[in-house]
Design a protein around this motif. Sequence first.
Motif, PDB file in Angstrom:
ATOM      1  N   PRO A 113       5.300   6.045   0.105  1.00  0.00           N
ATOM      2  CA  PRO A 113       4.060   5.409  -0.322  1.00  0.00           C
ATOM      3  C   PRO A 113       3.730   4.225   0.584  1.00  0.00           C
ATOM      4  O   PRO A 113       4.577   3.760   1.317  1.00  0.00           O
ATOM      5  N   PRO A 114       2.531   3.721   0.532  1.00  0.00           N
ATOM      6  CA  PRO A 114       2.196   2.548   1.348  1.00  0.00           C
ATOM      7  C   PRO A 114       2.879   1.274   0.843  1.00  0.00           C
ATOM      8  O   PRO A 114       3.219   0.410   1.641  1.00  0.00           O
TER       9      PRO A 114
ATOM     10  N   GLY B 204      10.750  -5.660   3.100  1.00  0.00           N
ATOM     11  CA  GLY B 204      10.113  -5.649   4.419  1.00  0.00           C
ATOM     12  C   GLY B 204       9.287  -4.387   4.553  1.00  0.00           C
ATOM     13  O   GLY B 204       8.969  -3.724   3.567  1.00  0.00           O
ATOM     14  N   VAL B 205       8.939  -4.067   5.780  1.00  0.00           N
ATOM     15  CA  VAL B 205       8.135  -2.879   6.049  1.00  0.00           C
ATOM     16  C   VAL B 205       8.976  -1.876   6.832  1.00  0.00           C
ATOM     17  O   VAL B 205       9.637  -2.227   7.811  1.00  0.00           O
TER      18      VAL B 205
ATOM     19  N   THR C 213       5.673   1.567   5.194  1.00  0.00           N
ATOM     20  CA  THR C 213       5.827   1.419   3.744  1.00  0.00           C
ATOM     21  C   THR C 213       6.336   0.006   3.500  1.00  0.00           C
ATOM     22  O   THR C 213       7.393  -0.369   4.036  1.00  0.00           O
ATOM     23  N   ARG C 214       5.578  -0.761   2.717  1.00  0.00           N
ATOM     24  CA  ARG C 214       5.996  -2.137   2.410  1.00  0.00           C
ATOM     25  C   ARG C 214       6.847  -2.108   1.152  1.00  0.00           C
ATOM     26  O   ARG C 214       6.359  -1.757   0.080  1.00  0.00           O
ATOM     27  N   LEU C 215       8.118  -2.462   1.312  1.00  0.00           N
ATOM     28  CA  LEU C 215       9.070  -2.448   0.200  1.00  0.00           C
ATOM     29  C   LEU C 215       9.360  -3.862  -0.262  1.00  0.00           C
ATOM     30  O   LEU C 215       9.662  -4.739   0.543  1.00  0.00           O
ATOM     31  N   THR C 216       9.257  -4.062  -1.569  1.00  0.00           N
ATOM     32  CA  THR C 216       9.635  -5.337  -2.187  1.00  0.00           C
ATOM     33  C   THR C 216      10.718  -5.050  -3.197  1.00  0.00           C
ATOM     34  O   THR C 216      10.509  -4.252  -4.117  1.00  0.00           O
ATOM     35  N   VAL C 217      11.881  -5.655  -3.018  1.00  0.00           N
ATOM     36  CA  VAL C 217      12.979  -5.499  -3.962  1.00  0.00           C
ATOM     37  C   VAL C 217      13.118  -6.800  -4.733  1.00  0.00           C
ATOM     38  O   VAL C 217      13.356  -7.858  -4.147  1.00  0.00           O
TER      39      VAL C 217
END
Lengths: 114, 109
Positions: B8-9, B83-84, B103-107
Amino acid sequence: GAGVSQTPSNKVTEKGKYVELRCDPISGHTALYWYRQSLGQGPEFLIYFQGTGAADDSGLPNDRFFAVRPEGSVSTLKIQRTERGDSAVYLCASSLTQSTDTQYFGPGTRLTVL
Amino acid sequence: GIQVEQSPPDLILQEGANSTLRCNFSDSVNNLQWFHQNPWGQLINLFYIPSGTKQNGRLSATTVATERYSLLYISSSQTTDSGVYFCAGDLYNNNDMRFGAGTRLTVKP
């Protein structure tokens, strides 16, 4: 140094000015790449060097952009008559031989054209 | 030129969760690589994976070249994974690496 270095880290210039961005690849890496990254997008390929020669410059957007690598190590990306649309982060990467090898990226130069 | 689509984006995970990121290519590609761009902008190569499966700690990647896609798996995610994530490949070994939009991931802790 151990990694790819780029200078300056930030560059602010006025529209119409000339700028030079420098890349120091990892020692011994023959392949060097320049990319441009705009906000929210992936890096966009500009030019690839194998040794001293520009093996592929198909990504350069127009003739205001030029890059050299005279001794097969350090490379300089040159932008003439800068425009506001040139504002972006300019990334340099190197790899041992070519794109079949892992590419190692520098921290980038953030160029802002006012 | 080839088109690279990532999905996903955007992705938000709770720490400890697993995730799968996908990369689709419009044409056959060579030299497929996955990268992580940390919040400070540094791009780090995660995998060089033109085909098959590789694993490195909590990360693994699979590329099915014949079906023009690659997957990146992140298990037991940590806040430092934020991060991306970019995939990139070139066409016919021409060294013109094409990147997806990421994909920009935020944990979250």
